[in-house]
Design an enzyme around this catalytic site. Structure first.
Site, PDB file in Angstrom:
ATOM      1  N   LYS A 151       0.872  -1.186   0.000  1.00  0.00           N
ATOM      2  CA  LYS A 151       0.000   0.000   0.000  1.00  0.00           C
ATOM      3  C   LYS A 151       0.903   1.229   0.000  1.00  0.00           C
ATOM      4  O   LYS A 151       1.172   1.842   1.033  1.00  0.00           O
ATOM      5  CB  LYS A 151      -0.926  -0.046   1.227  1.00  0.00           C
ATOM      6  CG  LYS A 151      -2.188   0.787   1.048  1.00  0.00           C
ATOM      7  CD  LYS A 151      -3.260   0.352   2.021  1.00  0.00           C
ATOM      8  CE  LYS A 151      -4.381   1.367   2.141  1.00  0.00           C
ATOM      9  NZ  LYS A 151      -5.089   1.677   0.919  1.00  0.00           N
TER      10      LYS A 151
HETATM   11  N1  PXG Z   1      -7.766  -2.276  -2.823  1.00  0.00           N
HETATM   12  C1  PXG Z   1      -7.071  -1.120  -2.855  1.00  0.00           C
HETATM   13  C2  PXG Z   1      -6.255  -0.805  -4.043  1.00  0.00           C
HETATM   14  C3  PXG Z   1      -7.136  -0.237  -1.754  1.00  0.00           C
HETATM   15  O1  PXG Z   1      -6.434   0.889  -1.782  1.00  0.00           O
HETATM   16  C4  PXG Z   1      -8.647  -1.782  -0.665  1.00  0.00           C
HETATM   17  C5  PXG Z   1      -8.530  -2.625  -1.763  1.00  0.00           C
HETATM   18  C6  PXG Z   1      -9.467  -2.257   0.496  1.00  0.00           C
HETATM   19  O2  PXG Z   1      -8.621  -2.591   1.590  1.00  0.00           O
HETATM   20  P1  PXG Z   1      -9.114  -2.508   3.094  1.00  0.00           P
HETATM   21  O3  PXG Z   1      -7.954  -2.980   3.897  1.00  0.00           O
HETATM   22  O4  PXG Z   1      -9.465  -1.067   3.379  1.00  0.00           O
HETATM   23  O5  PXG Z   1     -10.286  -3.395   3.208  1.00  0.00           O
HETATM   24  C7  PXG Z   1      -7.961  -0.559  -0.656  1.00  0.00           C
HETATM   25  C8  PXG Z   1      -8.104   0.362   0.526  1.00  0.00           C
HETATM   26  C9  PXG Z   1      -8.259   6.465   1.002  1.00  0.00           C
HETATM   27  C10 PXG Z   1      -8.623   5.192   0.401  1.00  0.00           C
HETATM   28  O6  PXG Z   1      -8.570   7.515   0.438  1.00  0.00           O
HETATM   29  C11 PXG Z   1      -7.937   4.036   0.703  1.00  0.00           C
HETATM   30  C12 PXG Z   1      -8.293   2.829   0.111  1.00  0.00           C
HETATM   31  C13 PXG Z   1      -9.336   2.825  -0.728  1.00  0.00           C
HETATM   32  C14 PXG Z   1     -10.018   3.994  -1.028  1.00  0.00           C
HETATM   33  C15 PXG Z   1      -9.666   5.208  -0.447  1.00  0.00           C
HETATM   34  O7  PXG Z   1      -7.632   6.460   2.066  1.00  0.00           O
HETATM   35  N2  PXG Z   1      -7.587   1.677   0.408  1.00  0.00           N
END
Ligand code: PXG
Length: 302
Positions: A151
């Site tokens: 990430k």
């Molecule tokens: N895939 C991607 C590419 C992400 O960035 C998820 C899946 C879901 O992961 P989690 O652990 O949250 O279930 C993510 C999550 C932000 C933001 O603005 C971050 C994400 C997604 C959308 C917005 O902080 N990350």
């Protein structure tokens, strides 16, 4: 009252919360981040998020300058400073200030930033109606290039896909991996249901291994649903009975149209809605959501 932002041990009003233009986080997208949520003062799967942060950092040769326990206290301190019990928490670690030129070895002082705010990816009515998603031309990053499991601060791959989806009139964009298998949406993992089975792309399909994804897998297994992490095609999605996306920001959002094909009867699926309800009730469950009083004392607050 202005929002307080944590930067390296200090809680600053948002107007004063600034980092250098020479920070490689800005210059090259060199850094890692996490998005977490708190509900009624409890931070959902805090330990898991910090584990993933440390793993992302390890993969990019970045040493996070704070340990897990200090990070936890810093998150709670930021929530407290903003008097926030229900919030979206953005934790960022940048490479720090360096010279122009990529070399990370010339950077010093990685910046630890914590923002506690709110986020709304989709209007509430879409959780009842469901959304439409569209496969876009931009392929998910090749895992041997930037592995999507990291990430990292470089989200251009996702931003391009999101823009293409929106430009084509879809609510969310679906990305395939370099082999043409389904990967994920721009910030959400994808699931489908057929029969009594739940399918989601394999962890090595070119996805971020979402913490909401793991949670949904556990919830489904507990309901007696068979879970398959597999390499999925768009065809698998087109013949699904139910489909939904998961993420910390999105929670669980039903999908009712994929590339113009209606999913099931065009309404959010029954199991999807059940999982959403169960997920929401987990958010404040002490077994998976941490609160500061439960951490041992001994940290000097910023
Ligand atoms: N895939 C991607 C590419 C992400 O960035 C998820 C899946 C879901 O992961 P989690 O652990 O949250 O279930 C993510 C999550 C932000 C933001 O603005 C971050 C994400 C997604 C959308 C917005 O902080 N990350």
């Amino acid at each position: 009252m202005s929002l307080k932002v944590f930067i390296n041990g200090k809680l600053l009003p948002q107007e004063e919360a600034k980092i250098s233009v020479f920070d490689h986080g800005l210059l090259y997208g060199d850094g890692v981040f996490e998005g977490l949520r708190s509900h009624q003062g409890r931070v959902f799967k805090l330990t898991e998020h910090l584990e993933r942060l440390h793993e992302s950092a390890r993969a990019i040769f970045l040493k996070v300058p704070m340990g897990t326990k200090d990070l936890k206290h810093a998150i709670f301190a930021t929530l407290r400073a903003n008097n926030m019990k229900d919030s979206y928490i953005r934790l960022v670690v940048t490479r720090g200030v360096g010279k122009l030129g990529l070399e990370p070895g010339k950077c010093s002082n990685p910046q630890v930033i914590i923002i506690t705010d709110t986020i709304q990816l989709y209007p509430p009515k879409l959780y009842e109606k469901g959304i439409d998603i569209l496969t876009v031309a931009t392929v998910r990053n090749h895992p041997e290039s930037i592995n999507p499991r990291i990430k990292c601060l470089n989200y251009m791959n996702n931003i391009l896909a999101k823009t293409e989806g929106i430009n084509a009139g879809a609510t969310e964009a679906l990305m395939l991996n370099k082999d043409g298998f389904v990967a994920e949406c721009t910030g959400q993992n994808i699931f489908l249901i057929k029969g009594n089975e739940l399918y989601t792309p394999h962890g090595n399909s070119g996805i971020l291994k979402g913490i909401t994804r793991d949670t949904v897998i556990e919830l489904a297994k507990a309901k007696g649903i068979k879970v398959r992490e597999d390499f999925l095609t768009r065809y698998d999605l087109y013949i699904a009975e139910q489909c939904f996306l998961t993420g910390t920001a999105a929670q669980i959002i039903p999908v009712v149209k994929i590339d113009g094909r209606v999913v099931g009867d065009g309404k959010p699926g029954h199991t999807t809605l059940e999982l959403l309800e169960e997920y929401r009730s987990l958010l404040t469950n002490p077994e998976v959501s941490e609160v500061e009083e439960e951490l041992e004392a001994g940290y000097i607050r910023p």
